[in-house]
Design an enzyme around this catalytic site. Structure first.
Site, PDB file in Angstrom:
ATOM      1  N   ARG A 175       1.055  -1.113  -0.104  1.00  0.00           N
ATOM      2  CA  ARG A 175      -0.058  -0.192  -0.331  1.00  0.00           C
ATOM      3  C   ARG A 175       1.369   1.484   0.008  1.00  0.00           C
ATOM      4  NH1 ARG A 175      -2.287  -3.968  -0.741  1.00  0.00           N
ATOM      5  NH2 ARG A 175      -5.066  -3.828  -0.361  1.00  0.00           N
ATOM      6  N   SER A 249     -10.173  -0.585   3.328  1.00  0.00           N
ATOM      7  CA  SER A 249      -9.680  -0.686   4.216  1.00  0.00           C
ATOM      8  C   SER A 249      -9.220   0.482   4.835  1.00  0.00           C
ATOM      9  CB  SER A 249      -8.559  -1.417   4.392  1.00  0.00           C
ATOM     10  OG  SER A 249      -8.985  -3.170   3.966  1.00  0.00           O
ATOM     11  N   GLU A 345      -4.921   4.015   6.004  1.00  0.00           N
ATOM     12  CA  GLU A 345      -4.607   3.648   4.056  1.00  0.00           C
ATOM     13  C   GLU A 345      -4.519   4.612   4.016  1.00  0.00           C
ATOM     14  OE1 GLU A 345      -7.005   0.703   1.681  1.00  0.00           O
ATOM     15  OE2 GLU A 345      -5.083   0.054   2.907  1.00  0.00           O
TER      16      GLU A 345
HETATM   17  N1  EPU Z   1     -11.396 -10.842  10.341  1.00  0.00           N
HETATM   18  C1  EPU Z   1     -12.348 -10.730  11.243  1.00  0.00           C
HETATM   19  N2  EPU Z   1     -12.746  -9.533  11.738  1.00  0.00           N
HETATM   20  C2  EPU Z   1     -13.684  -8.599  11.333  1.00  0.00           C
HETATM   21  C3  EPU Z   1     -12.225  -8.845   9.803  1.00  0.00           C
HETATM   22  C4  EPU Z   1     -11.302  -9.441   9.671  1.00  0.00           C
HETATM   23  O1  EPU Z   1     -11.581 -11.407  12.270  1.00  0.00           O
HETATM   24  O2  EPU Z   1     -13.830  -8.066  11.525  1.00  0.00           O
HETATM   25  C5  EPU Z   1      -9.890 -11.957  10.069  1.00  0.00           C
HETATM   26  C6  EPU Z   1     -10.555 -12.328   9.221  1.00  0.00           C
HETATM   27  O3  EPU Z   1     -11.479 -13.763   9.135  1.00  0.00           O
HETATM   28  C7  EPU Z   1      -9.598 -12.656   8.313  1.00  0.00           C
HETATM   29  C8  EPU Z   1      -8.603 -12.114   8.403  1.00  0.00           C
HETATM   30  O4  EPU Z   1      -8.781 -10.850   9.692  1.00  0.00           O
HETATM   31  O5  EPU Z   1      -9.129 -13.859   9.032  1.00  0.00           O
HETATM   32  C9  EPU Z   1      -8.387 -11.002   7.362  1.00  0.00           C
HETATM   33  O6  EPU Z   1      -9.146 -10.401   6.812  1.00  0.00           O
HETATM   34  P1  EPU Z   1      -9.423 -10.056   5.020  1.00  0.00           P
HETATM   35  O7  EPU Z   1      -9.271 -11.490   4.288  1.00  0.00           O
HETATM   36  O8  EPU Z   1     -10.208 -10.368   4.780  1.00  0.00           O
HETATM   37  O9  EPU Z   1      -8.634  -9.152   4.569  1.00  0.00           O
HETATM   38  P2  EPU Z   1      -7.926  -7.546   5.281  1.00  0.00           P
HETATM   39  O10 EPU Z   1      -6.769  -7.925   6.096  1.00  0.00           O
HETATM   40  O11 EPU Z   1      -9.230  -7.659   6.184  1.00  0.00           O
HETATM   41  C10 EPU Z   1      -7.397  -7.003   3.528  1.00  0.00           C
HETATM   42  C11 EPU Z   1      -6.552  -6.255   2.351  1.00  0.00           C
HETATM   43  C12 EPU Z   1      -8.193  -5.365   1.809  1.00  0.00           C
HETATM   44  C13 EPU Z   1      -7.973  -6.509   0.363  1.00  0.00           C
HETATM   45  C14 EPU Z   1      -8.343  -8.186   1.301  1.00  0.00           C
HETATM   46  C15 EPU Z   1      -8.320  -9.357   0.532  1.00  0.00           C
HETATM   47  C16 EPU Z   1      -5.339  -4.659   3.686  1.00  0.00           C
HETATM   48  C17 EPU Z   1      -5.281  -3.077   4.757  1.00  0.00           C
HETATM   49  N3  EPU Z   1      -6.574  -5.191   2.880  1.00  0.00           N
HETATM   50  O12 EPU Z   1      -8.165  -6.869   3.940  1.00  0.00           O
HETATM   51  O13 EPU Z   1      -7.763  -4.722   0.794  1.00  0.00           O
HETATM   52  O14 EPU Z   1      -9.348  -6.947  -0.764  1.00  0.00           O
HETATM   53  O15 EPU Z   1      -7.144  -8.051   1.982  1.00  0.00           O
HETATM   54  O16 EPU Z   1      -7.260  -9.477  -0.836  1.00  0.00           O
HETATM   55  O17 EPU Z   1      -4.302  -4.828   2.837  1.00  0.00           O
HETATM   56  C18 EPU Z   1      -8.214  -2.318   1.153  1.00  0.00           C
HETATM   57  O18 EPU Z   1      -7.045  -2.280   0.710  1.00  0.00           O
HETATM   58  O19 EPU Z   1      -9.213  -1.464   0.798  1.00  0.00           O
HETATM   59  C19 EPU Z   1      -8.874  -3.591   0.720  1.00  0.00           C
HETATM   60  C20 EPU Z   1      -9.741  -3.646   1.084  1.00  0.00           C
END
Ligand code: EPU
Length: 349
Positions: A175, A249, A345
């Site tokens: 990012r 995010s 972010e």
């Molecule tokens: N999780 C929780 N509770 C929550 C949210 C997440 O327990 O409320 C856990 C999920 O169960 C999972 C882990 O956290 O085990 C990661 O969650 P998720 O797979 O939804 O991905 P993320 O890390 O929250 C990142 C990117 C997203 C991207 C997704 C998919 C960042 C900051 N965010 O989110 O990017 O779509 O992975 O690759 O790196 C963005 O940058 O705007 C964005 C949406």
């Protein structure tokens, strides 16, 4: 609401007191004292040659999907609206396509797939424009823009010269890029070229995609299927900015040392963590925020999305300062419990 009627200087249309609510995906109210729409490199040069605008401080706005506006903008807002999608080169090794910075990112993904040029499908449905994609090196479901990036054109806001930068020059990180660092506010990205390698290889390592394969029994999906899966996964847990204001995010997933990670696991065995190549660990910020009980909580008119704690949303009528207050409260509680400072972010203005 209609934008005010633009005053025209030569072929440059200047809008005075332009409302920005429709130009930022969180739907925050703010006004630009002056706004100019940039449809090509020549428009940037016209701005620079303009007797008054040339010297004015400038703020570059793309689709407004990664910005939190907390104030009216005294700066000259350059709204990037460069259009066009075209094939640059097609060989046995790769297809290279170019998109104007003002095109919607998702339209580029869909257009390449429609033409039989897969490779961007994991990045489907990411809100925002093509020009904003390299600024924060957008990424999702195991792929980031840097993996498919060829080059971009950017116009220098002092000299007016167009410069082409390759992948190494853009200094992409998680990012991050040169455009959030040394070049922040100093140039306008006008065109981006992506490289789609041949033969196509699917990227299926992300847990959500592995789950889809298990659910459907399809372990060799084609690009269209991956695209459909990514769209379905995103729709299930991320709010559509057309319906609920948000910037995706709100925080980056933090990196911690192996020692710090072990320490957190001792106290919270369920913490979601991913090993990185350099020995550090990336923690899921959404999990940390969720663990602090923030899901669904509201401060003023800003809230934490019920289905994904990493996303802050406009509950209707939010102003930028409420979003910042909520973000700070989240940062404090995550720091208090885990000793980790979450980094926003989006760009907060
Ligand atoms: N999780 C929780 N509770 C929550 C949210 C997440 O327990 O409320 C856990 C999920 O169960 C999972 C882990 O956290 O085990 C990661 O969650 P998720 O797979 O939804 O991905 P993320 O890390 O929250 C990142 C990117 C997203 C991207 C997704 C998919 C960042 C900051 N965010 O989110 O990017 O779509 O992975 O690759 O790196 C963005 O940058 O705007 C964005 C949406």
């Amino acid at each position: 609401m209609q934008d005010p009627k633009p005053a025209t200087t030569g072929t440059l249309a200047i809008e005075n007191d332009a409302p920005l609510r429709r130009h930022n995906s969180f739907g925050l109210p703010a006004t630009a004292r002056r706004l100019v729409r940039i449809t090509g490199d020549a428009d940037v040069r016209r701005v620079l040659a303009h007797p008054e605008l040339g010297r004015a401080p400038k703020f570059v706005l793309g689709g407004g999907s990664n910005v939190i506006l907390t104030r009216d903008m005294p700066e000259l807002v350059l709204k990037v609206e460069v259009r066009g999608l075209r094939l640059v080169n097609e060989t046995d090794e790769a297809v290279i396509v170019e998109a104007g910075a003002g095109e919607a990112w998702h339209d580029l993904v869909a257009w390449t797939l429609d033409h039989g040029w897969p490779g961007l499908e994991n990045l489907a449905l990411i809100p925002g424009t093509v020009g904003a994609a390299p600024v924060q090196n957008i990424g999702a479901y195991g792929l980031e823009l840097a993996d498919r990036f060829e080059s971009l054109d950017t116009v220098d806001l002092v000299t007016g010269r167009t410069v082409t930068l390759n992948r190494a020059q853009c200094r992409f990180g998680y990012r991050e890029s040169l455009f959030k660092g040394a070049l922040a506010g100093k140039s306008v990205i006008t065109r981006v070229r992506v490289r789609l390698p041949r033969p196509w290889q699917p990227v299926l390592g992300y847990l959500d995609l592995e789950r889809k394969m298990a659910e459907t029994g399809n372990h060799a999906p084609d690009a269209r299927t991956v695209f459909d899966w990514v769209c379905a996964i995103r729709r299930a847990k991320l709010p559509d900015p057309a319906e609920i204001g948000n910037v995706g995010s709100f925080f980056k997933n933090p990196l911690v040392s192996a020692e710090q990670c072990r320490d957190i696991i001792t106290r919270d065995p369920h913490v979601v963590h991913y090993p990185m190549a350099d020995g550090q660990f990336k923690l899921a910020a959404g999990w940390l925020i969720d663990a602090c009980g923030w899901k669904g909580k509201v401060i003023g008119h800003a809230g934490v999305y019920e289905k994904q704690a990493l996303v802050l949303v406009n509950k209707g009528g939010a102003i930028g300062s409420e979003v910042v207050t909520l973000a700070r409260a989240i940062q404090e509680s995550v720091y208090g419990r885990f000793g980790i400072r979450l980094e926003p972010e989006p760009v907060i203005v």
